[in-house]
Design a protein around this motif. Structure first.
Motif, PDB file in Angstrom:
ATOM      1  N   GLY A 130      62.820  19.166  33.450  1.00  0.00           N
ATOM      2  CA  GLY A 130      63.745  19.687  32.361  1.00  0.00           C
ATOM      3  C   GLY A 130      63.132  19.112  30.829  1.00  0.00           C
ATOM      4  O   GLY A 130      61.945  19.307  30.757  1.00  0.00           O
ATOM      5  N   PHE A 131      63.982  18.938  29.861  1.00  0.00           N
ATOM      6  CA  PHE A 131      63.307  18.645  28.745  1.00  0.00           C
ATOM      7  C   PHE A 131      62.854  17.340  28.483  1.00  0.00           C
ATOM      8  O   PHE A 131      63.243  16.074  28.627  1.00  0.00           O
ATOM      9  N   LYS A 132      61.491  17.105  28.471  1.00  0.00           N
ATOM     10  CA  LYS A 132      60.574  15.876  28.344  1.00  0.00           C
ATOM     11  C   LYS A 132      61.043  14.988  27.424  1.00  0.00           C
ATOM     12  O   LYS A 132      60.962  15.335  26.068  1.00  0.00           O
ATOM     13  N   THR A 133      61.216  13.855  27.647  1.00  0.00           N
ATOM     14  CA  THR A 133      61.758  12.746  26.972  1.00  0.00           C
ATOM     15  C   THR A 133      61.051  12.600  25.701  1.00  0.00           C
ATOM     16  O   THR A 133      61.305  12.047  24.789  1.00  0.00           O
ATOM     17  N   TYR A 134      59.353  12.527  26.128  1.00  0.00           N
ATOM     18  CA  TYR A 134      58.617  12.179  25.149  1.00  0.00           C
ATOM     19  C   TYR A 134      58.544  13.065  24.030  1.00  0.00           C
ATOM     20  O   TYR A 134      58.051  12.816  22.770  1.00  0.00           O
ATOM     21  N   LYS A 135      59.028  14.348  24.123  1.00  0.00           N
ATOM     22  CA  LYS A 135      59.333  15.368  22.925  1.00  0.00           C
ATOM     23  C   LYS A 135      60.486  15.567  22.225  1.00  0.00           C
ATOM     24  O   LYS A 135      60.767  16.042  21.508  1.00  0.00           O
ATOM     25  N   ASP A 136      61.510  14.463  22.609  1.00  0.00           N
ATOM     26  CA  ASP A 136      62.831  14.434  22.094  1.00  0.00           C
ATOM     27  C   ASP A 136      62.474  13.923  20.728  1.00  0.00           C
ATOM     28  O   ASP A 136      62.036  12.572  20.456  1.00  0.00           O
ATOM     29  N   ARG A 137      63.056  14.673  19.409  1.00  0.00           N
ATOM     30  CA  ARG A 137      62.992  13.977  18.310  1.00  0.00           C
ATOM     31  C   ARG A 137      64.254  14.292  17.530  1.00  0.00           C
ATOM     32  O   ARG A 137      65.203  14.896  17.862  1.00  0.00           O
ATOM     33  N   VAL A 138      64.022  13.422  16.312  1.00  0.00           N
ATOM     34  CA  VAL A 138      65.140  13.535  15.220  1.00  0.00           C
ATOM     35  C   VAL A 138      64.312  13.848  13.771  1.00  0.00           C
ATOM     36  O   VAL A 138      63.000  13.552  13.701  1.00  0.00           O
ATOM     37  N   THR A 139      65.219  14.364  13.129  1.00  0.00           N
ATOM     38  CA  THR A 139      64.619  14.626  11.711  1.00  0.00           C
ATOM     39  C   THR A 139      65.482  13.703  10.689  1.00  0.00           C
ATOM     40  O   THR A 139      66.505  13.314  10.953  1.00  0.00           O
ATOM     41  N   LEU A 140      64.509  12.772   9.994  1.00  0.00           N
ATOM     42  CA  LEU A 140      64.943  11.984   9.230  1.00  0.00           C
ATOM     43  C   LEU A 140      64.880  12.231   7.793  1.00  0.00           C
ATOM     44  O   LEU A 140      63.961  12.505   7.209  1.00  0.00           O
ATOM     45  N   LEU A 141      65.966  11.830   6.981  1.00  0.00           N
ATOM     46  CA  LEU A 141      65.796  11.953   5.517  1.00  0.00           C
ATOM     47  C   LEU A 141      65.851  10.692   4.994  1.00  0.00           C
ATOM     48  O   LEU A 141      66.917   9.902   4.862  1.00  0.00           O
ATOM     49  N   LEU A 142      64.610  10.360   4.294  1.00  0.00           N
ATOM     50  CA  LEU A 142      64.643   8.892   3.833  1.00  0.00           C
ATOM     51  C   LEU A 142      64.417   8.938   2.288  1.00  0.00           C
ATOM     52  O   LEU A 142      63.547   9.883   1.933  1.00  0.00           O
ATOM     53  N   GLY A 143      64.833   7.884   1.551  1.00  0.00           N
ATOM     54  CA  GLY A 143      64.687   8.060   0.164  1.00  0.00           C
ATOM     55  C   GLY A 143      65.186   6.735  -0.618  1.00  0.00           C
ATOM     56  O   GLY A 143      65.906   6.085   0.082  1.00  0.00           O
ATOM     57  N   GLY A 144      64.856   6.838  -1.848  1.00  0.00           N
ATOM     58  CA  GLY A 144      65.595   5.551  -2.591  1.00  0.00           C
ATOM     59  C   GLY A 144      65.062   5.714  -4.154  1.00  0.00           C
ATOM     60  O   GLY A 144      64.354   6.950  -4.542  1.00  0.00           O
ATOM     61  N   ASN A 145      64.817   4.965  -4.862  1.00  0.00           N
ATOM     62  CA  ASN A 145      64.743   4.847  -6.521  1.00  0.00           C
ATOM     63  C   ASN A 145      63.594   4.014  -6.755  1.00  0.00           C
ATOM     64  O   ASN A 145      63.007   3.196  -6.012  1.00  0.00           O
ATOM     65  N   VAL A 146      63.348   4.307  -7.985  1.00  0.00           N
ATOM     66  CA  VAL A 146      62.159   3.504  -8.643  1.00  0.00           C
ATOM     67  C   VAL A 146      62.514   2.112  -8.870  1.00  0.00           C
ATOM     68  O   VAL A 146      61.352   1.323  -8.513  1.00  0.00           O
ATOM     69  N   ALA A 147      63.469   1.508  -8.702  1.00  0.00           N
ATOM     70  CA  ALA A 147      63.872   0.076  -8.595  1.00  0.00           C
ATOM     71  C   ALA A 147      63.915  -0.599  -7.259  1.00  0.00           C
ATOM     72  O   ALA A 147      63.877  -1.641  -7.024  1.00  0.00           O
ATOM     73  N   GLY A 148      63.478   0.436  -6.060  1.00  0.00           N
ATOM     74  CA  GLY A 148      63.519  -0.177  -4.938  1.00  0.00           C
ATOM     75  C   GLY A 148      64.587  -0.059  -4.037  1.00  0.00           C
ATOM     76  O   GLY A 148      64.674  -0.418  -2.560  1.00  0.00           O
ATOM     77  N   PHE A 149      65.915   0.475  -4.659  1.00  0.00           N
ATOM     78  CA  PHE A 149      67.028   0.768  -3.990  1.00  0.00           C
ATOM     79  C   PHE A 149      66.836   1.983  -2.630  1.00  0.00           C
ATOM     80  O   PHE A 149      66.184   2.798  -3.069  1.00  0.00           O
ATOM     81  N   LYS A 150      67.392   1.386  -1.223  1.00  0.00           N
ATOM     82  CA  LYS A 150      67.253   2.415  -0.396  1.00  0.00           C
ATOM     83  C   LYS A 150      68.437   3.169  -0.161  1.00  0.00           C
ATOM     84  O   LYS A 150      69.514   2.560   0.100  1.00  0.00           O
ATOM     85  N   LEU A 151      68.260   4.306   0.159  1.00  0.00           N
ATOM     86  CA  LEU A 151      69.625   5.542   0.498  1.00  0.00           C
ATOM     87  C   LEU A 151      69.731   5.092   1.998  1.00  0.00           C
ATOM     88  O   LEU A 151      68.786   4.804   2.808  1.00  0.00           O
ATOM     89  N   LYS A 152      70.872   5.150   2.368  1.00  0.00           N
ATOM     90  CA  LYS A 152      71.337   5.311   3.874  1.00  0.00           C
ATOM     91  C   LYS A 152      70.646   6.693   4.383  1.00  0.00           C
ATOM     92  O   LYS A 152      70.782   7.648   3.750  1.00  0.00           O
ATOM     93  N   PRO A 153      69.926   6.384   5.620  1.00  0.00           N
ATOM     94  CA  PRO A 153      69.337   7.548   6.013  1.00  0.00           C
ATOM     95  C   PRO A 153      70.172   8.602   6.451  1.00  0.00           C
ATOM     96  O   PRO A 153      71.096   8.338   7.065  1.00  0.00           O
ATOM     97  N   LEU A 154      69.682   9.832   6.434  1.00  0.00           N
ATOM     98  CA  LEU A 154      70.286  10.970   7.134  1.00  0.00           C
ATOM     99  C   LEU A 154      69.412  11.407   8.580  1.00  0.00           C
ATOM    100  O   LEU A 154      68.443  11.582   8.371  1.00  0.00           O
ATOM    101  N   LEU A 155      70.171  11.199   9.448  1.00  0.00           N
ATOM    102  CA  LEU A 155      69.558  11.621  10.870  1.00  0.00           C
ATOM    103  C   LEU A 155      70.149  12.983  11.255  1.00  0.00           C
ATOM    104  O   LEU A 155      71.435  13.316  11.346  1.00  0.00           O
TER     105      LEU A 155
END
Length: 540
Positions: A217-242
């Motif tokens: 079936g669908f091989k597990t090593y190919k299973d992926r997610v797309t993540l949206l990562l980001g933050g600001n110049v002051a170093g604050f991190k946004l909660k990731p979007l998965l």
């Protein structure tokens, strides 16, 4: 399947039918049997009360129709054929979206070649004698394909884009002018970027990886997610979007996505789309940025820097008066996009370290590495993503802005992408890998950390589509089965009797009469909603 319901008047006074899908009817029946009032269901679903009453009176026939639908559904789907051209175009859409996610340019000749390649692969695997003998992928076909699949805004050219250092310098000057003229603070300047994460992948040479490649079936090593990562110049991190390919993976069956440490979204290909990005922008980014500004006692004025990926709508900047969106010019993303200057690579190294650490703890408790890896699911991965994102340092989040910013440069010191990742690889991942007795070196780890969504073969694309189709079918069957649950007076009476019998058993064992009486009272109070259903069914 749907049936006609009572007619309602439109604004023009013309009577028209309200058609309710079968799944919605089953939901209405289930809500009513759980004791919810007709008026409350009508308000929640936006359906007239008279329609809901009619559906509830007709529940026996509706359930029979649902059972009939469920019994033939799998056969109908298996025998359904969209036609060779439809198969080719579905695979081509998957391939193009994959290329878009990697920021790769298109040429007409490349797209036509891929379409012909898909045709030849499908033809070789088909036992249908009516399958077409020739498919030319003509320019006319391609124009129709673009319209059908909403690729009109995708730039098609004959040459790959080159890195534009002059464009990068010009953008840096323009961005500096905006920041200075409009007096943006470091806390008000944000950047986000997508990345692909193969969350269940071991280094290439390990036996665990080799075994995952042979799984059916669908091989597990190919299973992926797309993540949206980001933050600001002051170093604050946004909660990731998965973004995952399944709305309700089995690992999350009893988990509310609202409690996850990420914003969980889904689509069939686990990829960013304009709709998903707009949803994140309105429902995740704006509330989070507003709260951050409020906590830091600064005005809610945001400068958001984005690249020109097709999944980033150009109109997004018009959706809020206090957020200015600036787009990176084409072909300079790799040079100056902040999240690409070390945040994403460092995050992926931390993620792999988190996973290896869990594996070590599992093996020390007596489990084998194979057992741990087989049981590692998307819920575990989601928690590791959150932990790895937390490990990305404030220094890293600040220093990655130095290639795009001219202001606030005094804070952009003390971080080097390559040395930071090397340090995690040598001092954490390799140490844990040795404890797991994996035959790996630094190069193996770097290949895994640096990997993006690789080119998918024709067979991979076909397998991906088939696996997701089967999962969609299975989930739909589960939904129908869940909706078919129903109350009967006989079963309710049996349940009440069984509960009363259990209370009597407690009474026979417990010398504390007050405790038994209190327990009985609490249980009877809790059963009140079911007694209402029982009494109403008896009246009917």
């Amino acid at each position: 399947m749907s049936t006609n319901c009572p007619s309602v008047s439109s604004a023009s006074g013309v009577k028209k039918k309200t058609r309710i899908p079968l799944k919605m009817k089953l939901k209405i029946i289930a809500l009513r049997e759980r004791g919810k009032r007709v008026i409350d269901i009508a308000r929640e679903l936006g359906i007239p009360q008279s329609t809901i009453s009619t559906i509830c009176k007709d529940k026996t026939r509706i359930r029979d129709a649902a059972k009939s639908s469920a019994s033939v559904k799998s056969t109908v789907i298996r025998n359904k054929r969209a036609g060779p051209i439809g198969d080719i175009e579905r695979l081509l859409v998957t391939w193009m979206e994959d290329q878009i996610q990697k920021h790769k340019p298109f040429s007409l000749s490349t797209i036509q070649a891929m379409a012909r390649s898909f045709f030849n692969t499908l033809k070789e695997n088909s036992d249908d004698p009516t399958y077409p003998q020739v498919f030319t992928a003509s320019p006319g076909w391609f124009q129709r394909f673009k319209r059908r699949n909403n690729f009109n805004n995708v730039k098609i050219s004959g040459e790959a884009a080159s890195v534009n250092t002059e464009g990068a310098a010009a953008f840096k000057e323009e961005l500096n002018r905006i920041i200075v003229d409009e007096k943006y603070l470091p806390e008000q300047i944000f950047n986000v970027d997508e990345t692909c994460l193969f969350w269940k992948r071991m280094p290439e040479h390990t036996y665990i990886h080799q075994e995952s490649k042979t799984m059916p079936g669908f091989k597990t090593y190919k299973d992926r997610v797309t993540l949206l990562l980001g933050g600001n110049v002051a170093g604050f991190k946004l909660k990731p979007l998965l973004i995952y390919h399944s709305e309700n993976p089995r690992a999350l069956k009893n988990v509310s996505t609202q409690t996850l440490p990420v914003h969980y979204r889904h689509n069939r290909k686990a990829m960013m789309t304009s709709a998903l990005f707009a949803d994140w922008y309105l429902n995740c980014f704006i509330p989070e940025a507003r709260e951050y500004c409020w906590e830091n006692k600064i005005p809610f004025r945001i400068l958001l820097i984005l690249d020109n990926a097709p999944g980033h709508p150009q109109h997004i900047g018009n959706m809020h008066p206090f957020i200015k969106v600036v787009y990176l010019p084409p072909s300079i993303t790799a040079l100056i996009q902040p999240m690409d200057q070390g945040v994403i690579a460092t995050f992926k190294a931390y993620f792999l370290g988190q996973t290896f650490a869990q594996a070590v703890r599992a093996t020390k408790s007596g489990r084998t590495l194979r057992d741990f890896w087989n049981g590692f699911n998307i819920l575990n991965a989601t928690r590791n993503i959150a932990a790895a994102w937390k490990d990305v340092t404030l220094q890293c989040m600040k220093c990655v802005w130095k290639k795009v910013m001219k202001t606030h440069v005094d804070t952009f010191k003390g971080f080097n992408k390559d040395s930071a990742v090397d340090n995690i690889v040598r001092n954490k991942i390799l140490v844990l890998g040795n404890q797991l007795e994996l035959d790996i070196d630094e190069e193996d780890i770097h290949e895994l950390v640096d990997i993006e969504a690789e080119e998918l073969s024709n067979e991979d694309l076909i397998e991906l589509e088939e696996a997701r189709r089967k999962e969609a079918e299975a989930m739909e069957e589960e939904v129908i089965a869940e909706a078919l649950k129903t109350f009967t007076t006989k079963k309710l009476a049996e349940a009440f009797a069984a509960i009363s019998s259990g209370i009597r058993m407690l009474e026979e064992m417990d010398i504390n009469y007050e405790r038994v009486t209190k327990t009985d009272r609490q249980i009877q109070d809790a059963l009140a909603c079911y007694r209402e259903i029982y009494n109403e069914m008896n009246k009917e």
